[in-house]
Scaffold this motif. Structure first.
Motif, PDB file in Angstrom:
ATOM      1  N   ARG A   1      27.363 -48.114  -1.288  1.00  0.00           N
ATOM      2  CA  ARG A   1      27.857 -48.038  -2.663  1.00  0.00           C
ATOM      3  C   ARG A   1      28.610 -46.736  -2.895  1.00  0.00           C
ATOM      4  O   ARG A   1      29.614 -46.695  -3.587  1.00  0.00           O
ATOM      5  N   SER A   2      28.158 -45.637  -2.286  1.00  0.00           N
ATOM      6  CA  SER A   2      28.838 -44.365  -2.465  1.00  0.00           C
ATOM      7  C   SER A   2      30.245 -44.401  -1.903  1.00  0.00           C
ATOM      8  O   SER A   2      31.164 -43.806  -2.445  1.00  0.00           O
ATOM      9  N   THR A   3      30.400 -45.116  -0.799  1.00  0.00           N
ATOM     10  CA  THR A   3      31.737 -45.218  -0.217  1.00  0.00           C
ATOM     11  C   THR A   3      32.680 -45.962  -1.143  1.00  0.00           C
ATOM     12  O   THR A   3      33.834 -45.566  -1.341  1.00  0.00           O
ATOM     13  N   THR A   4      32.196 -47.038  -1.750  1.00  0.00           N
ATOM     14  CA  THR A   4      33.067 -47.817  -2.641  1.00  0.00           C
ATOM     15  C   THR A   4      33.366 -47.084  -3.933  1.00  0.00           C
ATOM     16  O   THR A   4      34.419 -47.300  -4.528  1.00  0.00           O
ATOM     17  N   THR A   5      32.462 -46.215  -4.375  1.00  0.00           N
ATOM     18  CA  THR A   5      32.701 -45.492  -5.620  1.00  0.00           C
ATOM     19  C   THR A   5      33.485 -44.201  -5.405  1.00  0.00           C
ATOM     20  O   THR A   5      33.826 -43.520  -6.374  1.00  0.00           O
ATOM     21  N   GLY A   6      33.740 -43.834  -4.176  1.00  0.00           N
ATOM     22  CA  GLY A   6      34.574 -42.669  -3.918  1.00  0.00           C
ATOM     23  C   GLY A   6      33.833 -41.356  -3.865  1.00  0.00           C
ATOM     24  O   GLY A   6      34.443 -40.294  -3.894  1.00  0.00           O
ATOM     25  N   GLY A   7      32.505 -41.374  -3.802  1.00  0.00           N
ATOM     26  CA  GLY A   7      31.738 -40.140  -3.739  1.00  0.00           C
ATOM     27  C   GLY A   7      31.857 -39.470  -2.384  1.00  0.00           C
ATOM     28  O   GLY A   7      31.998 -40.131  -1.361  1.00  0.00           O
ATOM     29  N   THR A   8      31.779 -38.137  -2.378  1.00  0.00           N
ATOM     30  CA  THR A   8      31.869 -37.376  -1.129  1.00  0.00           C
ATOM     31  C   THR A   8      30.500 -36.974  -0.604  1.00  0.00           C
ATOM     32  O   THR A   8      30.395 -36.517   0.532  1.00  0.00           O
ATOM     33  N   GLY A   9      29.454 -37.109  -1.416  1.00  0.00           N
ATOM     34  CA  GLY A   9      28.128 -36.671  -1.006  1.00  0.00           C
ATOM     35  C   GLY A   9      27.912 -35.187  -1.156  1.00  0.00           C
ATOM     36  O   GLY A   9      26.912 -34.656  -0.668  1.00  0.00           O
TER      37      GLY A   9
ATOM     38  N   ARG B   1      15.804 -34.797  -1.730  1.00  0.00           N
ATOM     39  CA  ARG B   1      16.928 -34.620  -0.812  1.00  0.00           C
ATOM     40  C   ARG B   1      18.290 -34.828  -1.472  1.00  0.00           C
ATOM     41  O   ARG B   1      19.314 -34.747  -0.791  1.00  0.00           O
ATOM     42  N   LEU B   2      18.299 -35.055  -2.776  1.00  0.00           N
ATOM     43  CA  LEU B   2      19.565 -35.386  -3.427  1.00  0.00           C
ATOM     44  C   LEU B   2      20.576 -34.250  -3.374  1.00  0.00           C
ATOM     45  O   LEU B   2      21.786 -34.502  -3.391  1.00  0.00           O
ATOM     46  N   THR B   3      20.116 -32.997  -3.335  1.00  0.00           N
ATOM     47  CA  THR B   3      21.050 -31.871  -3.321  1.00  0.00           C
ATOM     48  C   THR B   3      21.491 -31.489  -1.907  1.00  0.00           C
ATOM     49  O   THR B   3      22.234 -30.522  -1.745  1.00  0.00           O
ATOM     50  N   GLU B   4      21.034 -32.235  -0.891  1.00  0.00           N
ATOM     51  CA  GLU B   4      21.511 -31.971   0.463  1.00  0.00           C
ATOM     52  C   GLU B   4      22.946 -32.474   0.617  1.00  0.00           C
ATOM     53  O   GLU B   4      23.339 -33.469   0.004  1.00  0.00           O
ATOM     54  N   ARG B   5      23.707 -31.797   1.438  1.00  0.00           N
ATOM     55  CA  ARG B   5      25.096 -32.195   1.663  1.00  0.00           C
ATOM     56  C   ARG B   5      25.154 -33.556   2.356  1.00  0.00           C
ATOM     57  O   ARG B   5      24.429 -33.799   3.324  1.00  0.00           O
ATOM     58  N   PHE B   6      26.012 -34.408   1.824  1.00  0.00           N
ATOM     59  CA  PHE B   6      26.308 -35.730   2.382  1.00  0.00           C
ATOM     60  C   PHE B   6      25.117 -36.686   2.321  1.00  0.00           C
ATOM     61  O   PHE B   6      25.169 -37.752   2.930  1.00  0.00           O
ATOM     62  N   TYR B   7      24.062 -36.307   1.605  1.00  0.00           N
ATOM     63  CA  TYR B   7      22.944 -37.249   1.478  1.00  0.00           C
ATOM     64  C   TYR B   7      23.275 -38.273   0.402  1.00  0.00           C
ATOM     65  O   TYR B   7      23.681 -37.930  -0.701  1.00  0.00           O
TER      66      TYR B   7
ATOM     67  N   GLY C   1      28.619 -33.568  -4.361  1.00  0.00           N
ATOM     68  CA  GLY C   1      28.589 -33.222  -5.781  1.00  0.00           C
ATOM     69  C   GLY C   1      27.337 -32.471  -6.189  1.00  0.00           C
ATOM     70  O   GLY C   1      27.412 -31.400  -6.814  1.00  0.00           O
ATOM     71  N   LEU C   2      26.159 -32.975  -5.832  1.00  0.00           N
ATOM     72  CA  LEU C   2      24.916 -32.314  -6.234  1.00  0.00           C
ATOM     73  C   LEU C   2      24.689 -31.024  -5.451  1.00  0.00           C
ATOM     74  O   LEU C   2      24.029 -30.102  -5.958  1.00  0.00           O
ATOM     75  N   ALA C   3      25.221 -30.934  -4.245  1.00  0.00           N
ATOM     76  CA  ALA C   3      25.146 -29.663  -3.521  1.00  0.00           C
ATOM     77  C   ALA C   3      25.958 -28.595  -4.249  1.00  0.00           C
ATOM     78  O   ALA C   3      25.545 -27.427  -4.345  1.00  0.00           O
ATOM     79  N   ILE C   4      27.115 -28.969  -4.788  1.00  0.00           N
ATOM     80  CA  ILE C   4      27.925 -28.033  -5.580  1.00  0.00           C
ATOM     81  C   ILE C   4      27.173 -27.632  -6.842  1.00  0.00           C
ATOM     82  O   ILE C   4      27.123 -26.446  -7.214  1.00  0.00           O
ATOM     83  N   VAL C   5      26.542 -28.609  -7.499  1.00  0.00           N
ATOM     84  CA  VAL C   5      25.769 -28.310  -8.707  1.00  0.00           C
ATOM     85  C   VAL C   5      24.668 -27.304  -8.389  1.00  0.00           C
ATOM     86  O   VAL C   5      24.454 -26.334  -9.120  1.00  0.00           O
ATOM     87  N   LYS C   6      23.959 -27.520  -7.281  1.00  0.00           N
ATOM     88  CA  LYS C   6      22.866 -26.627  -6.903  1.00  0.00           C
ATOM     89  C   LYS C   6      23.364 -25.201  -6.695  1.00  0.00           C
ATOM     90  O   LYS C   6      22.747 -24.240  -7.184  1.00  0.00           O
ATOM     91  N   HIS C   7      24.482 -25.035  -5.981  1.00  0.00           N
ATOM     92  CA  HIS C   7      24.998 -23.690  -5.713  1.00  0.00           C
ATOM     93  C   HIS C   7      25.519 -23.023  -6.982  1.00  0.00           C
ATOM     94  O   HIS C   7      25.348 -21.814  -7.167  1.00  0.00           O
ATOM     95  N   VAL C   8      26.136 -23.788  -7.859  1.00  0.00           N
ATOM     96  CA  VAL C   8      26.598 -23.212  -9.129  1.00  0.00           C
ATOM     97  C   VAL C   8      25.410 -22.716  -9.941  1.00  0.00           C
ATOM     98  O   VAL C   8      25.433 -21.606 -10.500  1.00  0.00           O
TER      99      VAL C   8
END
Length: 428
Positions: free
Chosen positions: A381-389, A369-375, A391-398
Motif C-alpha cells: 500500500r505504501s508503494t501505491t500511495t507514494g510514500g518513501t518510508g 518501529r514506525l520511526t525507523e527508516r523505510f519501515y 516521513g516519520l524518521a524525519i518527524v523524529k529528528h525534527v
C-alpha cells in the motif's frame, strides 16, 4: 525469665545473709550493705570481664561465667561468629565484583549520594583519566567538566545515554550511562563507541553523497521525460504509457532523494540558528491547505487551536514534520475520513501538536518501529500511495532538535493519534 528469677533469688539470698550476720553482731544495716556490696562487686567483675573480652580479645572464647552473665557471653559470642561469617561472605562478594569490573573494557565509576568518587576500575583510569592517589573523594563534575556531562548529571534523567568526546583524548567518543541505586548513589558507566561513531558518520556521508549524486541525473531525466510527455499525443500509445510510468517513478525517486538529503541535514546540522517564536495557527492552516490538495477534497481536515502559546523552533522544520504527519493521515486513511490538526496545552506545563484521524488504525505491534527508516506497515500500500518510508524518521529528528517527543496511539479500527509533545521551555 528463669535466669532473671535466679539473679533475684541470689540478690535476696546475699541480702538476707548479710542482714542475718549483721543482726548477730548488732549491726543489721551494715550487714545488709555488705551483702549488697558483695553482689555489686560480682556484677562489676563480670562487666569488667565483658569489657576486656570485647576490646582486647574479641576473637577468643568468651570468659567463663554462670547465670545470666554466662548466657549473655554465649549469645554475644554466637552473634560475633555469625557477623564474622557474614562479613567474610560480603568481602568475597565485593572482591568478585571488583575483579569482574576490572575485567570489563567499559569504565565503571561508583559515586556516593553527594556525587563524590568512591571506586572505579582500571578502564576508567585509562578512558577518563581518573587517578587513585588524587581523585578519590572528589566530586565527579570536578574531573569531568564538559558542560554537556554536567547538565546530564544534574538533570537526573538517565533514561537515554549521553555521547561526548573523551576528556583525555578528543579522538575518542564515549557514551555515558548513569544508574541510580541504593541511598541515592550513582553508578557511571562509560563505553568507547569511537568505531560505531565512525561507522555511523560514514553511513551519513555515504547517504548524503549518494543523494547529491543522484539528484542531478534525476533532474535531467525528469526534464527529458517532461518534454516527451508534452509530445505524448504524437507517440504510439504504448510508448506514451511507458513515459507516464517513468515520470511517476522518477518523481518518486526525487521525493526519496529529497527526504534523504533532509535527514542528512537534520543529523549533521545541530545549530538551531533559525529557531524563533512561531504562531501555530497560520502554520497549521498552511499544512491543512497542502493536505487538502493532496487529498483532492476526499477527506475532511479541521484545525483546533486550544492554546495561545507560541513555539520556539524552526518554521521550515516544523512545517516539514507536521506536513509528514498530515500527509500520512491522508495517504493511509480511506476517502471520507476525518483528520484533525490540534495545538493544545498539556498537564505538564508544555504543549503538544496532535494529528488525529478516524481511519483504519495501526496494530500496536508496529508502533515501536514506525520511526525507523523505510519501515512500512503495509509495503504494497505504501508503494501505491507514494510514500518513501522516511516521513516519520524525519518527524523524529525534527522533534529531537526541538527537545520534543513523538507519541503514537492507535488500534485497528479506532484511528490513530500522532502527538508531538513540547516542554514548557519551548513555549513563549
Amino acid at each position: 525469665m528463669r535466669l532473671w528469677s535466679r539473679e533475684l533469688w541470689q540478690l535476696a539470698w546475699l541480702a538476707t545473709l548479710g542482714t542475718s550476720i549483721g543482726w548477730l553482731l548488732d549491726a543489721a544495716g551494715l550487714g545488709l550493705a555488705s551483702g549488697l556490696a558483695v553482689y555489686l562487686f560480682y556484677q562489676l567483675r563480670q562487666l569488667r570481664a565483658l569489657y576486656r573480652w570485647l576490646t582486647l580479645q574479641p576473637h577468643d572464647e568468651p570468659p567463663a561465667a554462670q547465670g545470666i552473665w554466662g548466657e549473655l557471653f554465649d549469645r554475644l559470642y554466637r552473634y560475633q561468629k555469625s557477623q564474622r561469617i557474614t562479613q567474610s561472605r560480603l568481602r568475597a562478594t565485593l572482591a568478585r565484583i571488583q575483579e569482574s569490573s576490572e575485567a570489563m573494557r567499559d569504565s565503571v565509576v561508583m559515586l556516593d549520594r553527594h556525587g563524590d568518587l568512591e571506586w572505579w576500575n582500571s578502564a576508567a583510569t585509562t578512558m577518563l583519566g581518573l587517578q587513585t592517589a588524587h581523585d578519590r573523594g572528589q566530586h565527579i563534575t570536578n574531573l569531568l567538566r564538559d558542560p554537556g556531562f554536567i547538565s546530564y548529571f544534574n538533570a537526573r534523567h538517565y533514561s537515554e545515554p549521553l555521547t561526548l568526546t573523551s576528556p583525555i583524548d578528543e579522538r575518542c567518543i564515549l557514551q555515558y550511562q548513569i544508574t541510580l541505586y541504593g541511598d541515592d548513589e550513582r553508578l557511571v558507566m562509560a563505553r568507547d563507541i569511537t568505531r560505531l561513531h565512525r561507522l555511523e558518520q560514514m553511513r551519513r556521508d555515504f547517504v548524503a553523497n549518494v543523494s547529491h549524486e543522484l539528484r542531478t541525473p534525476l533532474t535531467v531525466l525528469s526534464g527529458y521525460l517532461e518534454t516527451y510527455g508534452d509530445l505524448a499525443e504524437q507517440l504510439p500509445p504504448r510508448l506514451g504509457k511507458g513515459i507516464q510510468q517513468m515520470q511517476e517513478q522518477t518523481q518518486r525517486m526525487q521525493n526519496l532523494v529529497n527526504d534523504l538529503l533532509l535527514l542528512s541535514r537534520l543529523e549533521i546540522d545541530q545549530s538551531g540558528k533559525d529557531h524563533q517564536p512561531l504562531s501555530l495557527g497560520p502554520l497549521l492552516q498552511s499544512v491543512r491547505e497542502d493536505a487538502l490538495a493532496l487529498s483532492d477534497q476526499r477527506h475532511t481536515i479541521t484545525i483546533a487551536l486550544d492554546s495561545k502559546a507560541r513555539l520556539l523552533g524552526s518554521e521550515q522544520e516544523m512545517r516539514s514534520a507536521i506536513s509528514n504527519l498530515a500527509f500520512n493521515a491522508v495517504r493511509y486513511t480511506p476517502p471520507g475520513s476525518h483528520i484533525t490538526l490540534r495545538w493544545k496545552d498539556n498537564q505538564a506545563g508544555g504543549a503538544c501538536i496532535d494529528v488525529e484521524d478516524n481511519g483504519e488504525g495501526i496494530d500496536p505491534v508496529h508502533i515501536p518501529r514506525l520511526t525507523e527508516r523505510f519501515y512500512r506497515v503495509d509495503k504494497g500500500r505504501s508503494t501505491t500511495t507514494g510514500g518513501t518510508g522516511l516521513g516519520l524518521a524525519i518527524v523524529k529528528h525534527v522533534l529531537l532538535r526541538h527537545d520534543a517527543q513523538l507519541l503514537i496511539e492507535s488500534h485497528p479500527g479506532k484511528g490513530a493519534l500522532f502527538r508531538c509533545t513540547f516542554s514548557a521551555s519551548r513555549l513563549s
